[in-house]
Design a protein around this motif. Structure first.
Motif, mmCIF file in Angstrom:
data_model
loop_
_atom_site.group_PDB
_atom_site.id
_atom_site.type_symbol
_atom_site.label_atom_id
_atom_site.label_comp_id
_atom_site.label_asym_id
_atom_site.label_seq_id
_atom_site.Cartn_x
_atom_site.Cartn_y
_atom_site.Cartn_z
ATOM 1 N N LYS A 43 -38.682 32.085 4.186
ATOM 2 C CA LYS A 43 -38.287 32.053 5.597
ATOM 3 C C LYS A 43 -36.808 32.429 5.700
ATOM 4 O O LYS A 43 -36.033 32.164 4.786
ATOM 5 C CB LYS A 43 -38.481 30.648 6.198
ATOM 6 N N PRO A 44 -36.396 33.005 6.846
ATOM 7 C CA PRO A 44 -34.962 33.234 7.047
ATOM 8 C C PRO A 44 -34.220 31.891 7.075
ATOM 9 O O PRO A 44 -34.771 30.881 7.515
ATOM 10 C CB PRO A 44 -34.894 33.914 8.416
ATOM 11 N N VAL A 45 -32.981 31.900 6.603
ATOM 12 C CA VAL A 45 -32.177 30.669 6.542
ATOM 13 C C VAL A 45 -30.919 30.830 7.391
ATOM 14 O O VAL A 45 -30.135 31.754 7.177
ATOM 15 C CB VAL A 45 -31.789 30.316 5.089
ATOM 16 N N PHE A 46 -30.756 29.937 8.343
ATOM 17 C CA PHE A 46 -29.554 29.842 9.177
ATOM 18 C C PHE A 46 -28.632 28.868 8.462
ATOM 19 O O PHE A 46 -28.953 27.688 8.319
ATOM 20 C CB PHE A 46 -29.929 29.330 10.575
ATOM 21 N N LEU A 47 -27.488 29.360 7.993
ATOM 22 C CA LEU A 47 -26.606 28.566 7.150
ATOM 23 C C LEU A 47 -25.459 27.954 7.949
ATOM 24 O O LEU A 47 -24.779 28.645 8.706
ATOM 25 C CB LEU A 47 -26.044 29.442 6.033
ATOM 26 N N ILE A 48 -25.269 26.646 7.757
ATOM 27 C CA ILE A 48 -24.154 25.918 8.371
ATOM 28 C C ILE A 48 -23.285 25.372 7.249
ATOM 29 O O ILE A 48 -23.765 24.613 6.400
ATOM 30 C CB ILE A 48 -24.658 24.740 9.234
ATOM 31 N N SER A 49 -22.009 25.790 7.231
ATOM 32 C CA SER A 49 -21.079 25.267 6.229
ATOM 33 C C SER A 49 -19.658 25.603 6.642
ATOM 34 O O SER A 49 -19.431 26.180 7.704
ATOM 35 C CB SER A 49 -21.382 25.853 4.845
ATOM 36 N N ARG A 50 -18.718 25.264 5.790
ATOM 37 C CA ARG A 50 -17.316 25.603 6.045
ATOM 38 C C ARG A 50 -16.951 26.949 5.438
ATOM 39 O O ARG A 50 -15.836 27.417 5.609
ATOM 40 C CB ARG A 50 -16.405 24.530 5.470
ATOM 41 N N ASP A 51 -17.872 27.572 4.708
ATOM 42 C CA ASP A 51 -17.611 28.853 4.058
ATOM 43 C C ASP A 51 -17.476 29.975 5.076
ATOM 44 O O ASP A 51 -17.934 29.864 6.212
ATOM 45 C CB ASP A 51 -18.731 29.187 3.076
ATOM 46 N N LYS A 52 -16.913 31.094 4.637
ATOM 47 C CA LYS A 52 -16.733 32.247 5.517
ATOM 48 C C LYS A 52 -18.060 32.938 5.810
ATOM 49 O O LYS A 52 -18.287 33.391 6.915
ATOM 50 C CB LYS A 52 -15.758 33.235 4.886
ATOM 51 N N ASP A 53 -18.907 33.080 4.812
ATOM 52 C CA ASP A 53 -20.192 33.761 4.983
ATOM 53 C C ASP A 53 -21.250 32.770 5.448
ATOM 54 O O ASP A 53 -22.126 32.372 4.687
ATOM 55 C CB ASP A 53 -20.630 34.421 3.672
ATOM 56 N N THR A 54 -21.148 32.380 6.694
ATOM 57 C CA THR A 54 -22.050 31.376 7.247
ATOM 58 C C THR A 54 -22.423 31.766 8.669
ATOM 59 O O THR A 54 -21.726 32.544 9.309
ATOM 60 C CB THR A 54 -21.371 29.984 7.194
ATOM 61 N N ASN A 55 -23.535 31.253 9.145
ATOM 62 C CA ASN A 55 -23.951 31.535 10.516
ATOM 63 C C ASN A 55 -23.228 30.658 11.528
ATOM 64 O O ASN A 55 -23.049 31.061 12.674
ATOM 65 C CB ASN A 55 -25.465 31.337 10.662
ATOM 66 N N LEU A 56 -22.838 29.456 11.111
ATOM 67 C CA LEU A 56 -22.122 28.536 11.986
ATOM 68 C C LEU A 56 -21.191 27.686 11.131
ATOM 69 O O LEU A 56 -21.627 27.076 10.152
ATOM 70 C CB LEU A 56 -23.110 27.635 12.746
ATOM 71 N N ALA A 57 -19.917 27.662 11.520
ATOM 72 C CA ALA A 57 -18.931 26.895 10.765
ATOM 73 C C ALA A 57 -18.894 25.453 11.251
ATOM 74 O O ALA A 57 -19.072 25.184 12.436
ATOM 75 C CB ALA A 57 -17.554 27.526 10.917
ATOM 76 N N LYS A 58 -18.701 24.530 10.308
ATOM 77 C CA LYS A 58 -18.532 23.126 10.649
ATOM 78 C C LYS A 58 -17.072 22.868 10.928
ATOM 79 O O LYS A 58 -16.227 23.490 10.301
ATOM 80 C CB LYS A 58 -18.980 22.223 9.501
ATOM 81 N N PRO A 59 -16.754 21.961 11.800
ATOM 82 C CA PRO A 59 -17.609 21.219 12.722
ATOM 83 C C PRO A 59 -17.974 22.092 13.924
ATOM 84 O O PRO A 59 -17.348 23.118 14.172
ATOM 85 C CB PRO A 59 -16.741 20.043 13.153
ATOM 86 N N PHE A 60 -18.996 21.656 14.666
ATOM 87 C CA PHE A 60 -19.481 22.427 15.797
ATOM 88 C C PHE A 60 -19.980 21.483 16.873
ATOM 89 O O PHE A 60 -20.260 20.327 16.606
ATOM 90 C CB PHE A 60 -20.614 23.367 15.379
ATOM 91 N N SER A 61 -20.102 22.006 18.075
ATOM 92 C CA SER A 61 -20.646 21.222 19.187
ATOM 93 C C SER A 61 -22.124 21.579 19.350
ATOM 94 O O SER A 61 -22.596 22.593 18.817
ATOM 95 C CB SER A 61 -19.893 21.540 20.480
ATOM 96 N N LYS A 62 -22.837 20.777 20.097
ATOM 97 C CA LYS A 62 -24.247 21.053 20.354
ATOM 98 C C LYS A 62 -24.400 22.383 21.083
ATOM 99 O O LYS A 62 -25.297 23.169 20.770
ATOM 100 C CB LYS A 62 -24.885 19.927 21.180
#
Length: 124
Positions: A43-62
């Motif tokens: 399955k495709p993976v939506f990545l959340i992390s502090r790394d540069k190559d990510t779909n969403l950087a932490k921290p984040f709002s809803k």
């Protein structure tokens, strides 16, 4: 859109489950997986992390999470029914407050991690 959540971080997993409760599905029945690490799955993976190559950087709002997930879903060929997607335009001051809040949260979490690492070093 249906998503499965697979995270090492218990805090992130629980937060995502609360934020996405109407969109949760099993891994076999989902459109894609939301994770805090790279996964070798079909399955495709939506990545959340502090790394540069990510779909969403932490921290984040809803709001940022939902918007990023919708954009990702579209990018992998998903079709979002317009009547189900509701984005409320935020005034500029709200965006600034979100950024300020994220900075404060990032500082608190960084301080917490630093404190934990100090305790671990003391007891090696």
């Amino acid at each position: 859109m249906k998503v499965a959540v697979i995270c090492n971080s218990l805090l992130l997993r629980k937060s995502l489950e609360i934020f996405l409760r109407d969109r949760l599905s099993s891994q076999s029945g989902c459109d894609f997986v939301v994770s805090d690490r790279v996964l070798e799955i079909d399955k495709p993976v939506f990545l959340i992390s502090r790394d540069k190559d990510t779909n969403l950087a932490k921290p984040f709002s809803k709001t940022r999470l939902v918007k990023a997930l919708d954009e990702y879903y579209k990018s992998i060929g998903g079709i979002i029914e317009e009547e189900k997607v509701v984005f409320v335009e935020q005034p500029e001051s709200a965006v600034v407050n979100d950024d300020e809040m994220e900075q404060k949260i990032r500082k608190l979490t960084d301080d917490f991690v630093s404190g934990l690492m100090q305790v671990f070093r003391e007891y090696r």
